[in-house]
Design a protein around this motif. Structure first.
Motif, short mmCIF file in Angstrom:
data_model
loop_
_atom_site.label_atom_id
_atom_site.label_comp_id
_atom_site.label_asym_id
_atom_site.label_seq_id
_atom_site.Cartn_x
_atom_site.Cartn_y
_atom_site.Cartn_z
N ASN A 248 0.87 -1.17 0.00
CA ASN A 248 0.00 0.00 0.00
C ASN A 248 0.92 1.22 0.00
N ILE A 249 0.82 2.03 -1.06
CA ILE A 249 1.77 3.13 -1.21
C ILE A 249 1.06 4.44 -1.52
N ASP A 250 1.78 5.53 -1.32
CA ASP A 250 1.31 6.85 -1.73
C ASP A 250 1.24 6.87 -3.26
N LEU B 270 8.73 4.86 -9.01
CA LEU B 270 9.30 3.51 -8.91
C LEU B 270 10.67 3.57 -8.25
N LEU B 271 11.44 4.59 -8.55
CA LEU B 271 12.77 4.74 -7.94
C LEU B 271 12.68 4.85 -6.44
N ASP B 272 11.78 5.69 -5.94
CA ASP B 272 11.64 5.84 -4.49
C ASP B 272 11.06 4.58 -3.84
N LEU B 273 10.19 3.90 -4.55
CA LEU B 273 9.66 2.64 -4.03
C LEU B 273 10.80 1.64 -3.82
N LEU B 274 11.67 1.53 -4.81
CA LEU B 274 12.78 0.58 -4.72
C LEU B 274 13.73 0.95 -3.58
N THR C 299 18.21 3.48 -14.23
CA THR C 299 17.66 2.57 -15.23
C THR C 299 17.37 1.18 -14.66
N VAL C 300 16.18 0.69 -14.92
CA VAL C 300 15.79 -0.68 -14.56
C VAL C 300 15.11 -1.29 -15.79
N CYS D 237 12.99 6.92 -12.24
CA CYS D 237 12.66 8.19 -11.60
C CYS D 237 11.49 8.88 -12.28
N LEU D 238 11.20 8.49 -13.52
CA LEU D 238 10.09 9.10 -14.27
C LEU D 238 8.87 8.19 -14.33
#
Length: 200
Positions: free
Chosen positions: A65-67, A72-76, A98-99, A109-110
């Protein structure tokens, strides 16, 4: 009244008028600033909303459960402690983040994390098979494809995609399709040689 007294009176009047004007402006500023900030906040800022997310990262499924505003970068990095993916410019210009998403390279990050529902994400931590490095990781070591190492995870993820996409027919093509990843140390020759060796 002598001339000096007239000058003193004139100066006092000017001073009084300026001081009164300044005081009036100062009393109005706090309200104006508060009203302006409130308008900006209501117009441009998205309110915090918690949403469910089901995502597979490095072959492991996560139900979170996320904001809704989380990238995706901050989630990781912040939620899952997968800090191999680096935060460089945070504006999609350096390639450090890059992932792979469903096998295709993506700037994390985007990318909003909520858009990753049902998708498979691979980070630098997911390239190796246990203690066995990915061939591209080994090639970067062999050909000195890094110096400080900060951009290396993003470089390797892009390099793997570059090979998989078939963009390794020449040095010029490799450089073109790796141009989204910046190395401030200037280890580009080593990076190119690593990619060429894996492509063979």
């Amino acid at each position: 009244m002598n001339p000096s007294n007239k000058e003193n009176v004139a100066f006092s009047r000017r001073f009084f008028l300026k001081a009164s004007s300044a005081f009036t402006v100062l009393t109005l500023i706090p309200h104006s600033v508060k009203a302006f900030y409130t308008e900006i906040k209501e117009t441009y800022f998205v309110k915090k909303v918690i949403v469910p997310l089901s995502i597979t990262i490095n072959k492991k499924k996560y139900d979170l459960n996320i904001d809704s505003r989380t990238t995706l970068l901050d989630l990781l990095r912040e939620n899952l402690n997968l800090t191999g993916t680096k935060k460089g410019c945070d504006h999609g210009q350096c390639g450090a983040c890059t992932v792979h998403i469903n096998g295709k390279r993506t700037l994390s990050c985007l990318s909003l994390a909520t858009m990753m529902t049902g998708k498979e994400v691979t980070t630098i931590e997911g390239l190796a098979e246990g203690d066995n490095l990915h061939p591209m990781q080994e090639a970067f070591l062999e050909h000195d494809g890094f110096q400080c190492g900060y951009c290396t995870p993003g470089q390797i993820m892009s390099a793997v995609a570059c090979v998989n996409e078939g963009h390794t027919n020449s040095v010029e093509e490799i450089k073109e399709y790796m141009s989204g990843n910046i190395c401030r140390c200037g280890a580009y020759n080593g990076i190119t040689n690593a990619i060429k060796s894996v492509a063979k």
